[in-house]
Design a protein around this motif. Structure first.
Motif, mmCIF file in Angstrom:
data_model
loop_
_atom_site.group_PDB
_atom_site.id
_atom_site.type_symbol
_atom_site.label_atom_id
_atom_site.label_comp_id
_atom_site.label_asym_id
_atom_site.label_seq_id
_atom_site.Cartn_x
_atom_site.Cartn_y
_atom_site.Cartn_z
ATOM 1 N N SER A 86 93.546 -74.443 116.865
ATOM 2 C CA SER A 86 92.184 -74.942 116.720
ATOM 3 C C SER A 86 92.087 -76.380 117.235
ATOM 4 O O SER A 86 92.974 -77.206 116.978
ATOM 5 C CB SER A 86 91.768 -74.904 115.253
ATOM 6 O OG SER A 86 90.546 -75.599 115.071
ATOM 7 N N PRO A 87 91.004 -76.689 117.937
ATOM 8 C CA PRO A 87 90.800 -78.078 118.370
ATOM 9 C C PRO A 87 90.597 -79.025 117.195
ATOM 10 O O PRO A 87 90.676 -80.244 117.357
ATOM 11 C CB PRO A 87 89.551 -77.995 119.251
ATOM 12 C CG PRO A 87 88.852 -76.750 118.808
ATOM 13 C CD PRO A 87 89.927 -75.806 118.401
ATOM 14 N N ALA A 98 95.334 -73.245 112.351
ATOM 15 C CA ALA A 98 93.906 -73.159 112.050
ATOM 16 C C ALA A 98 93.266 -74.539 111.930
ATOM 17 O O ALA A 98 93.944 -75.579 111.870
ATOM 18 C CB ALA A 98 93.704 -72.373 110.752
ATOM 19 N N ALA A 99 91.955 -74.530 111.850
ATOM 20 C CA ALA A 99 91.175 -75.757 111.741
ATOM 21 C C ALA A 99 91.552 -76.531 110.486
ATOM 22 O O ALA A 99 91.748 -75.948 109.415
ATOM 23 C CB ALA A 99 89.686 -75.432 111.718
ATOM 24 N N VAL A 119 108.533 -64.997 111.549
ATOM 25 C CA VAL A 119 107.166 -64.491 111.342
ATOM 26 C C VAL A 119 106.729 -64.978 109.968
ATOM 27 O O VAL A 119 106.966 -64.328 108.948
ATOM 28 C CB VAL A 119 107.132 -62.955 111.437
ATOM 29 C CG1 VAL A 119 105.683 -62.457 111.322
ATOM 30 C CG2 VAL A 119 107.753 -62.485 112.742
ATOM 31 N N THR A 120 106.115 -66.133 109.945
ATOM 32 C CA THR A 120 105.780 -66.805 108.692
ATOM 33 C C THR A 120 104.298 -67.136 108.664
ATOM 34 O O THR A 120 103.764 -67.710 109.620
ATOM 35 C CB THR A 120 106.600 -68.102 108.537
ATOM 36 O OG1 THR A 120 107.987 -67.760 108.451
ATOM 37 C CG2 THR A 120 106.199 -68.869 107.297
ATOM 38 N N GLU A 121 103.647 -66.773 107.555
ATOM 39 C CA GLU A 121 102.246 -67.122 107.342
ATOM 40 C C GLU A 121 102.150 -68.092 106.172
ATOM 41 O O GLU A 121 102.724 -67.839 105.111
ATOM 42 C CB GLU A 121 101.414 -65.871 107.033
ATOM 43 C CG GLU A 121 101.475 -64.793 108.105
ATOM 44 C CD GLU A 121 100.772 -63.519 107.661
ATOM 45 O OE1 GLU A 121 99.860 -63.612 106.797
ATOM 46 O OE2 GLU A 121 101.156 -62.442 108.143
ATOM 47 N N PRO A 139 107.286 -69.849 117.381
ATOM 48 C CA PRO A 139 106.238 -69.165 118.147
ATOM 49 C C PRO A 139 105.501 -68.069 117.394
ATOM 50 O O PRO A 139 104.448 -67.619 117.843
ATOM 51 C CB PRO A 139 107.010 -68.579 119.333
ATOM 52 C CG PRO A 139 108.409 -68.399 118.829
ATOM 53 C CD PRO A 139 108.634 -69.565 117.901
ATOM 54 N N LYS A 140 106.022 -67.635 116.240
ATOM 55 C CA LYS A 140 105.371 -66.557 115.494
ATOM 56 C C LYS A 140 104.809 -67.043 114.156
ATOM 57 O O LYS A 140 104.473 -66.237 113.294
ATOM 58 C CB LYS A 140 106.340 -65.399 115.275
ATOM 59 C CG LYS A 140 106.769 -64.751 116.597
ATOM 60 C CD LYS A 140 107.716 -63.593 116.389
ATOM 61 C CE LYS A 140 108.097 -62.975 117.727
ATOM 62 N NZ LYS A 140 109.052 -61.847 117.560
ATOM 63 N N ALA A 141 104.709 -68.347 114.004
ATOM 64 C CA ALA A 141 104.174 -68.915 112.763
ATOM 65 C C ALA A 141 102.654 -68.892 112.784
ATOM 66 O O ALA A 141 102.022 -69.060 113.830
ATOM 67 C CB ALA A 141 104.671 -70.344 112.582
ATOM 68 N N VAL A 142 102.073 -68.700 111.597
ATOM 69 C CA VAL A 142 100.616 -68.760 111.429
ATOM 70 C C VAL A 142 100.347 -69.790 110.336
ATOM 71 O O VAL A 142 100.692 -69.584 109.172
ATOM 72 C CB VAL A 142 100.037 -67.385 111.027
ATOM 73 C CG1 VAL A 142 98.528 -67.503 110.808
ATOM 74 C CG2 VAL A 142 100.349 -66.341 112.098
ATOM 75 N N ILE A 143 99.733 -70.893 110.729
ATOM 76 C CA ILE A 143 99.454 -72.003 109.824
ATOM 77 C C ILE A 143 97.971 -71.970 109.477
ATOM 78 O O ILE A 143 97.117 -72.084 110.360
ATOM 79 C CB ILE A 143 99.818 -73.364 110.466
ATOM 80 C CG1 ILE A 143 101.247 -73.326 111.039
ATOM 81 C CG2 ILE A 143 99.638 -74.482 109.461
ATOM 82 C CD1 ILE A 143 102.329 -73.099 110.037
ATOM 83 N N GLY A 144 97.649 -71.792 108.194
ATOM 84 C CA GLY A 144 96.270 -71.582 107.765
ATOM 85 C C GLY A 144 95.442 -72.852 107.722
ATOM 86 O O GLY A 144 95.937 -73.968 107.957
ATOM 87 N N PRO A 145 94.166 -72.711 107.377
ATOM 88 C CA PRO A 145 93.256 -73.858 107.322
ATOM 89 C C PRO A 145 93.729 -74.929 106.349
ATOM 90 O O PRO A 145 94.153 -74.625 105.232
ATOM 91 C CB PRO A 145 91.925 -73.239 106.859
ATOM 92 C CG PRO A 145 92.014 -71.800 107.227
ATOM 93 C CD PRO A 145 93.465 -71.442 107.061
ATOM 94 N N ARG A 146 93.677 -76.148 106.793
ATOM 95 C CA ARG A 146 93.943 -77.337 105.981
ATOM 96 C C ARG A 146 95.362 -77.390 105.418
ATOM 97 O O ARG A 146 95.629 -78.111 104.461
ATOM 98 C CB ARG A 146 92.919 -77.471 104.849
ATOM 99 C CG ARG A 146 91.480 -77.580 105.354
ATOM 100 C CD ARG A 146 90.486 -77.548 104.225
ATOM 101 N NE ARG A 146 90.595 -76.356 103.418
ATOM 102 C CZ ARG A 146 90.116 -75.150 103.770
ATOM 103 N NH1 ARG A 146 89.478 -75.003 104.924
ATOM 104 N NH2 ARG A 146 90.263 -74.105 102.978
ATOM 105 N N VAL A 147 96.266 -76.629 105.981
ATOM 106 C CA VAL A 147 97.676 -76.762 105.621
ATOM 107 C C VAL A 147 98.181 -78.101 106.159
ATOM 108 O O VAL A 147 97.834 -78.504 107.273
ATOM 109 C CB VAL A 147 98.503 -75.601 106.202
ATOM 110 C CG1 VAL A 147 100.001 -75.878 106.088
ATOM 111 C CG2 VAL A 147 98.152 -74.303 105.494
#
Length: 278
Positions: free
Chosen positions: A11-12, A29-30, A61-63, A42-50
């Motif tokens: 996210s920008p 994420a934003a 593979v980490t969320e 490369p397979k990480a997913v970082i959520g909003p405001r983390v």
């Protein structure tokens, strides 16, 4: 560093320090903030405001769920410490609003354990804690400094594990239980139980925790009576629990009955310190 082809995944409105390394393919994420010297796989997913403060490593593979804060030198999503692991792709899923302190390690799952390690919401993992492969950790759990959960453990909601403690693989700890400091837990712990001593004895109920959560006096009284029956009643531990289920009207006591009569890979810690049941 990021490549142009993965710009849509970031996210920008995410803040990424110029000295952080974010590998192509990672999703951020934003509102997320990635501090200096973090390494995001490369397979990480970082959520909003983390927020990853600095020197945090996120692998595999980490969320990571929204509003989670991770302190320096934590390693999240590393491969299991299991000799049977052969490099298969498994996952770590972390919920929202968790606080993960310095030097915490959390491992991904294994094929043999279901493939996913899972952490719920609103937990606190103090410095130096370890969450092993295939653990299932509930909500509002507190793991105090330098404690470790071995593989395949189930930690239900509102559990507290005291500092320098260890939980044996496949152990279940029921909702609202508390484990004292410097304790080795080798068998299942009933909901709202209190475990203390170096080799984990079930010493009573977590009365302080029950009162803090506003549990009604009638339920606390029922739990006290249930504990006494489990400790001193006739027959095997699970037989006593089944009789409790037939006699009680308290949902809290029924919770213990369901836990004791459910499927388990371990025995139970029983009043008096001996393991019982299967």
């Amino acid at each position: 560093m990021t490549d142009a082809h993965d710009a849509d995944a970031i996210s920008p409105r995410a803040e990424i320090h110029s000295h952080a390394l974010v590998e192509p393919g990672a999703q951020i994420a934003a509102g997320a903030r990635i501090g200096p010297f973090c390494h995001i796989g490369p397979k990480a997913v970082i959520g909003p405001r983390v927020e990853l403060m600095s020197h945090v490593v996120v692998q595999g593979v980490t969320e990571i769920g929204e509003d989670t804060l991770i302190h320096p030198f934590a390693v999240i999503g590393g491969i299991p410490q299991d000799l049977k692991f052969k490099g298969e792709e498994t996952r770590l899923v972390i919920g929202a609003r968790n606080r993960i302190r310095e030097h915490v390690t959390m491992n991904a799952g294994t094929d043999g354990g279901g493939g996913v390690t899972r952490v719920g919401d609103d937990c606190l993992f103090m410095a130096g804690c370890h969450v092993a492969h295939d653990c299932q950790v509930g909500n509002h759990v507190v793991i105090v400094n330098n404690s470790a959960l071995a593989g395949h453990c189930v930690i239900e909601d509102e559990v507290i594990v005291g500092g320098l403690s260890g939980v044996h693989q496949f152990v279940r700890i029921g909702r609202g239980a508390i484990i004292g400091a410097v304790t080795m837990v080798t068998n299942d712990v009933i909901p709202h139980g209190l475990v203390a001593a170096p080799r984990g004895a079930l010493d009573g109920l977590n009365l302080v925790g029950l009162k803090r959560r506003g549990v009604a006096r009638a339920d606390i009284t029922a739990l006290r009576a249930a504990f006494q029956m489990l400790a001193q009643g006739e027959g095997a531990f699970q037989d006593r629990a089944r009789r409790l289920g037939e006699e009680t009207e308290s949902e809290y006591v029924r919770e213990i009955v369901t836990f004791v009569t459910g499927a388990s890979d371990r025995s139970f810690l029983t009043p008096g310190g001996k393991a019982g049941g299967t």
